[in-house]
Each structure stands twice: as C-alpha cells, then as structure tokens.
Write a protein that holds these residues in place. Structure first.
Motif, PDB file in Angstrom:
ATOM      1  N   VAL A   1       0.557  -1.341   0.256  1.00  0.00           N
ATOM      2  CA  VAL A   1      -0.120  -0.324  -0.532  1.00  0.00           C
ATOM      3  C   VAL A   1       0.880   1.077   0.332  1.00  0.00           C
ATOM      4  CG1 VAL A   1      -1.950   1.060   1.265  1.00  0.00           C
ATOM      5  CG2 VAL A   1      -2.070  -0.911   1.024  1.00  0.00           C
ATOM      6  N   LEU A   2       2.048   1.118   0.887  1.00  0.00           N
ATOM      7  CA  LEU A   2       2.689   2.241   1.239  1.00  0.00           C
ATOM      8  C   LEU A   2       3.754   2.609  -0.490  1.00  0.00           C
ATOM      9  CD1 LEU A   2       3.347   2.324   4.067  1.00  0.00           C
ATOM     10  CD2 LEU A   2       1.859   3.447   3.505  1.00  0.00           C
ATOM     11  N   ASP A   3       3.853   1.418  -1.475  1.00  0.00           N
ATOM     12  CA  ASP A   3       4.744   1.438  -2.459  1.00  0.00           C
ATOM     13  C   ASP A   3       4.766   1.896  -3.652  1.00  0.00           C
ATOM     14  OD1 ASP A   3       6.591   1.029  -4.348  1.00  0.00           O
ATOM     15  OD2 ASP A   3       6.161  -1.754  -4.417  1.00  0.00           O
ATOM     16  N   LEU A   4       5.368   3.154  -4.205  1.00  0.00           N
ATOM     17  CA  LEU A   4       4.697   3.709  -4.685  1.00  0.00           C
ATOM     18  C   LEU A   4       4.530   3.133  -6.532  1.00  0.00           C
ATOM     19  CD1 LEU A   4       5.744   7.067  -5.689  1.00  0.00           C
ATOM     20  CD2 LEU A   4       7.578   6.004  -6.191  1.00  0.00           C
ATOM     21  N   GLN A   5       4.518   2.136  -6.755  1.00  0.00           N
ATOM     22  CA  GLN A   5       4.135   2.265  -7.417  1.00  0.00           C
ATOM     23  C   GLN A   5       2.721   1.862  -8.235  1.00  0.00           C
ATOM     24  OE1 GLN A   5       5.439  -2.809  -8.094  1.00  0.00           O
ATOM     25  NE2 GLN A   5       4.588  -2.280  -9.851  1.00  0.00           N
ATOM     26  N   PHE A   6       2.234   1.215  -7.435  1.00  0.00           N
ATOM     27  CA  PHE A   6       0.682   1.362  -7.643  1.00  0.00           C
ATOM     28  C   PHE A   6       0.363   2.342  -7.418  1.00  0.00           C
ATOM     29  CE2 PHE A   6       1.934  -2.554  -5.436  1.00  0.00           C
ATOM     30  CZ  PHE A   6       1.727  -3.599  -6.698  1.00  0.00           C
ATOM     31  N   ALA A   7       0.470   3.046  -6.179  1.00  0.00           N
ATOM     32  CA  ALA A   7      -0.527   4.444  -6.809  1.00  0.00           C
ATOM     33  C   ALA A   7       0.141   5.657  -8.011  1.00  0.00           C
ATOM     34  CB  ALA A   7       0.064   5.693  -5.451  1.00  0.00           C
ATOM     35  N   LEU A   8       1.489   5.405  -8.465  1.00  0.00           N
ATOM     36  CA  LEU A   8       1.681   5.950  -9.681  1.00  0.00           C
ATOM     37  C   LEU A   8       1.310   5.846 -10.966  1.00  0.00           C
ATOM     38  CD1 LEU A   8       4.208   8.558 -10.443  1.00  0.00           C
ATOM     39  CD2 LEU A   8       6.109   7.033 -10.807  1.00  0.00           C
ATOM     40  N   TYR A   9       1.016   4.375 -11.187  1.00  0.00           N
ATOM     41  CA  TYR A   9       0.516   3.602 -12.005  1.00  0.00           C
ATOM     42  C   TYR A   9      -1.215   4.310 -11.189  1.00  0.00           C
ATOM     43  CZ  TYR A   9       2.890   0.236 -14.055  1.00  0.00           C
ATOM     44  OH  TYR A   9       4.925  -0.013 -15.203  1.00  0.00           O
ATOM     45  N   ASP A  10      -1.888   4.531 -10.479  1.00  0.00           N
ATOM     46  CA  ASP A  10      -3.149   4.667 -11.238  1.00  0.00           C
ATOM     47  C   ASP A  10      -3.195   6.319 -10.897  1.00  0.00           C
ATOM     48  OD1 ASP A  10      -6.249   4.615 -10.001  1.00  0.00           O
ATOM     49  OD2 ASP A  10      -5.024   6.072  -7.858  1.00  0.00           O
ATOM     50  N   TRP A  11      -2.165   6.947 -10.726  1.00  0.00           N
ATOM     51  CA  TRP A  11      -2.408   8.476 -10.671  1.00  0.00           C
ATOM     52  C   TRP A  11      -1.860   8.608 -12.730  1.00  0.00           C
ATOM     53  CZ3 TRP A  11       2.104  10.494 -13.844  1.00  0.00           C
ATOM     54  CH2 TRP A  11       1.523  12.232 -13.195  1.00  0.00           C
ATOM     55  N   TYR A  12      -1.844   8.274 -13.257  1.00  0.00           N
ATOM     56  CA  TYR A  12      -0.983   8.303 -14.480  1.00  0.00           C
ATOM     57  C   TYR A  12      -2.592   7.802 -15.608  1.00  0.00           C
ATOM     58  CZ  TYR A  12       0.356   6.300 -19.346  1.00  0.00           C
ATOM     59  OH  TYR A  12       0.699   6.581 -20.771  1.00  0.00           O
ATOM     60  N   LEU A  13      -2.707   6.433 -15.168  1.00  0.00           N
ATOM     61  CA  LEU A  13      -4.075   5.440 -15.724  1.00  0.00           C
ATOM     62  C   LEU A  13      -5.513   6.589 -15.431  1.00  0.00           C
ATOM     63  CD1 LEU A  13      -4.274   2.168 -14.879  1.00  0.00           C
ATOM     64  CD2 LEU A  13      -4.123   3.575 -16.587  1.00  0.00           C
ATOM     65  N   CYS A  14      -4.991   7.583 -14.607  1.00  0.00           N
ATOM     66  CA  CYS A  14      -6.750   8.583 -14.122  1.00  0.00           C
ATOM     67  C   CYS A  14      -6.309   9.688 -15.029  1.00  0.00           C
ATOM     68  CB  CYS A  14      -6.509   8.948 -12.468  1.00  0.00           C
ATOM     69  SG  CYS A  14      -7.153   7.849 -11.187  1.00  0.00           S
TER      70      CYS A  14
ATOM     71  N   ARG B   1      -1.923  12.565  -4.905  1.00  0.00           N
ATOM     72  CA  ARG B   1      -0.819  14.532  -6.173  1.00  0.00           C
ATOM     73  C   ARG B   1      -0.921  15.006  -5.402  1.00  0.00           C
ATOM     74  NH1 ARG B   1      -6.406  13.120  -7.444  1.00  0.00           N
ATOM     75  NH2 ARG B   1      -7.205  14.590  -6.688  1.00  0.00           N
ATOM     76  N   GLN B   2      -0.547  15.274  -3.680  1.00  0.00           N
ATOM     77  CA  GLN B   2      -0.245  16.209  -3.290  1.00  0.00           C
ATOM     78  C   GLN B   2       1.326  16.176  -2.868  1.00  0.00           C
ATOM     79  OE1 GLN B   2      -3.194  15.878   0.493  1.00  0.00           O
ATOM     80  NE2 GLN B   2      -3.954  17.938  -0.948  1.00  0.00           N
ATOM     81  N   GLN B   3       1.584  14.565  -2.817  1.00  0.00           N
ATOM     82  CA  GLN B   3       2.897  13.877  -2.462  1.00  0.00           C
ATOM     83  C   GLN B   3       3.748  14.151  -3.675  1.00  0.00           C
ATOM     84  OE1 GLN B   3       2.288  10.736  -0.380  1.00  0.00           O
ATOM     85  NE2 GLN B   3       1.580  11.350   1.215  1.00  0.00           N
ATOM     86  N   LEU B   4       3.276  13.781  -4.328  1.00  0.00           N
ATOM     87  CA  LEU B   4       3.697  13.720  -5.668  1.00  0.00           C
ATOM     88  C   LEU B   4       4.155  15.365  -6.161  1.00  0.00           C
ATOM     89  CD1 LEU B   4       4.935  12.308  -8.243  1.00  0.00           C
ATOM     90  CD2 LEU B   4       2.859  12.692  -9.257  1.00  0.00           C
ATOM     91  N   LYS B   5       3.503  16.149  -6.122  1.00  0.00           N
ATOM     92  CA  LYS B   5       4.134  17.829  -6.623  1.00  0.00           C
ATOM     93  C   LYS B   5       4.570  17.712  -5.819  1.00  0.00           C
ATOM     94  CE  LYS B   5       1.361  22.012  -6.805  1.00  0.00           C
ATOM     95  NZ  LYS B   5      -0.343  23.018  -6.814  1.00  0.00           N
ATOM     96  N   TRP B   6       4.991  17.775  -4.277  1.00  0.00           N
ATOM     97  CA  TRP B   6       5.927  18.118  -3.141  1.00  0.00           C
ATOM     98  C   TRP B   6       7.545  17.304  -4.321  1.00  0.00           C
ATOM     99  CZ3 TRP B   6       8.335  14.859  -0.016  1.00  0.00           C
ATOM    100  CH2 TRP B   6       9.461  16.004   1.121  1.00  0.00           C
ATOM    101  N   LYS B   7       7.284  16.632  -3.840  1.00  0.00           N
ATOM    102  CA  LYS B   7       8.711  15.510  -4.283  1.00  0.00           C
ATOM    103  C   LYS B   7       9.153  16.102  -4.972  1.00  0.00           C
ATOM    104  CE  LYS B   7      10.652  12.672  -2.152  1.00  0.00           C
ATOM    105  NZ  LYS B   7      11.386  12.565  -0.973  1.00  0.00           N
ATOM    106  N   VAL B   8       8.480  16.222  -6.223  1.00  0.00           N
ATOM    107  CA  VAL B   8       8.836  16.036  -7.885  1.00  0.00           C
ATOM    108  C   VAL B   8       9.493  17.807  -7.652  1.00  0.00           C
ATOM    109  CG1 VAL B   8       8.651  17.437 -10.170  1.00  0.00           C
ATOM    110  CG2 VAL B   8       7.237  15.264  -9.545  1.00  0.00           C
ATOM    111  N   SER B   9       9.039  18.752  -6.673  1.00  0.00           N
ATOM    112  CA  SER B   9       9.099  20.165  -6.335  1.00  0.00           C
ATOM    113  C   SER B   9      10.459  20.527  -5.770  1.00  0.00           C
ATOM    114  CB  SER B   9       8.372  21.224  -5.669  1.00  0.00           C
ATOM    115  OG  SER B   9       8.142  21.267  -4.653  1.00  0.00           O
ATOM    116  N   GLU B  10      10.472  19.003  -4.663  1.00  0.00           N
ATOM    117  CA  GLU B  10      11.793  19.074  -3.935  1.00  0.00           C
ATOM    118  C   GLU B  10      13.070  18.981  -5.555  1.00  0.00           C
ATOM    119  OE1 GLU B  10      12.995  19.439  -0.403  1.00  0.00           O
ATOM    120  OE2 GLU B  10      11.184  20.336  -1.000  1.00  0.00           O
ATOM    121  N   ILE B  11      12.509  17.849  -5.609  1.00  0.00           N
ATOM    122  CA  ILE B  11      14.086  17.830  -6.659  1.00  0.00           C
ATOM    123  C   ILE B  11      14.254  18.273  -7.935  1.00  0.00           C
ATOM    124  CG2 ILE B  11      13.828  15.508  -8.628  1.00  0.00           C
ATOM    125  CD1 ILE B  11      12.427  13.503  -7.165  1.00  0.00           C
ATOM    126  N   VAL B  12      13.621  19.420  -8.702  1.00  0.00           N
ATOM    127  CA  VAL B  12      13.372  20.332  -9.324  1.00  0.00           C
ATOM    128  C   VAL B  12      14.996  21.445  -8.400  1.00  0.00           C
ATOM    129  CG1 VAL B  12      12.341  22.176 -10.183  1.00  0.00           C
ATOM    130  CG2 VAL B  12      11.489  19.587 -10.733  1.00  0.00           C
TER     131      VAL B  12
END
Length: 188
Positions: A35-48, A116-127
């Motif tokens: 449930v905490l693995d990024l894999q499934f949430a990322l696939y779900d986000w993309y497919l949405c 979506r909030q966590q992904l946005k935050w993480k990508v902004s940190e990387i950038v």
C-alpha cells in the motif's frame, strides 16, 4: 505492473515468503508494504489522466477533442480495482500456493488526492535540488535513501558525491564485452 485488465483493473504478480517479521503476520505486513509502495499509486495516477481512447485528459478540451480521436467526452482509465496475485514460496510442510491481496484503498479519492499532493511536493523538491545544488560537491542528496538499497551503496555514489575527479574515474573501466561486440559488428 503485469496486467491492465478490462474495467480497468490493475493486477500485479508477486512472490512472497510466509514468514512473520517481528511478530506481525506476513500477509498483514506484506499488504502494508505494498500500500505504501510508489508503484501502484503512480500507475493509478497515470491511468486517471488517460482516456479510454488512449489520449490524455488535456487532449479532450473543447478546442482539440475532434482533432485527435472524435471522442465527445473524457472517459477515464482510472482503475476500479487493484490487487496482487501473490505466489507464496513453500515453507516447511506447507506447499507453494496462490493468494489474492486486494489494495482497493489506493483507488479512493482521498488517497488519490493525498498522492497527488505528495507527488507535486516531491517533484518540486527534486527540481529545487537540481536547479540550486547540482554543482555542489558533495551533492546534498547523495548518501541518503536514493543512493543505497538492500545490496549496498550505488556504484556511482563517488561520482555523485565528488564529481568526475581522477580518483573517482579510476574505479571504472570500459566494458570489454561491449567493445568486442562493436568490433565484431564493424568488421561485418
């Protein structure tokens, strides 16, 4: 991800050992980890964000909807079910077997919003790090979780930390097998 089935349903095949860790039943711990693995949430986000016609949501804006596929409305590929097909390894007197583990909390709107909030935050940190600290040596992010795994440190940690110094580059050699293949290909 192993399969995207009609529905759409996300299905992944995994292997597991039926051994409890620190007194927690294996299935409970395995499920929590997935449930905490990024894999499934990322696939779900993309497919949405994808339409069943294969185009992105943005392609279905009123100006462009007929230019791409003729769809009159966006039909989301958001999964209606996510589950694991787990093949359990044989253990002591127990034979190998199959278990289905549902991960349907991943498809709730509250989970999707948080992701979506966590992904946005993480990508902004990387950038931010790449834009502001890429020239700094050692790089502030080297040596953390991104630079190590269960097998040890990344092979390139010295290059990330100290750059292309003579000392760092001495640890690397040309791939002879690759070069030999290139020579064979060039002679033909």
């Amino acid at each position: 991800m192993d399969r995207l089935m009609a529905g759409p349903r996300l299905v992944d095949v995994k292997t597991a050992s039926e051994i409890s860790q620190q007194g927690v039943p294996w299935k409970q711990q395995y499920r929590q980890d997935k449930v905490l693995d990024l894999q499934f949430a990322l696939y779900d986000w993309y497919l949405c964000q994808m339409c069943k016609c294969g185009h992105k949501k943005a392609d279905h804006e009123p100006v462009t909807q007929t230019e791409f596929c003729g769809c009159t409305d966006f039909r989301s590929m958001a999964p209606i079910e996510i589950y694991l097909e787990v093949l359990l390894k044989p253990y002591k007197s127990k034979a190998a077997r199959y278990e289905k583990i549902e991960l349907n909390e991943l498809i709730t709107e509250s989970y999707r919003k948080r992701f979506r909030q966590q992904l946005k935050w993480k990508v902004s940190e990387i950038v931010h790090y790449v834009e502001n600290y890429s020239e700094q040596k050692p790089w502030p992010m080297s040596g953390g979780h991104s630079c190590s795994n269960k097998f040890g440190h990344c092979s390139y940690i010295d290059l990330c930390s100290w750059g292309d110094s003579e000392k760092s580059l001495k640890k690397f050699q040309h791939r002879e097998s690759h070069l030999e293949l290139v020579r064979i290909a060039e002679t033909k």
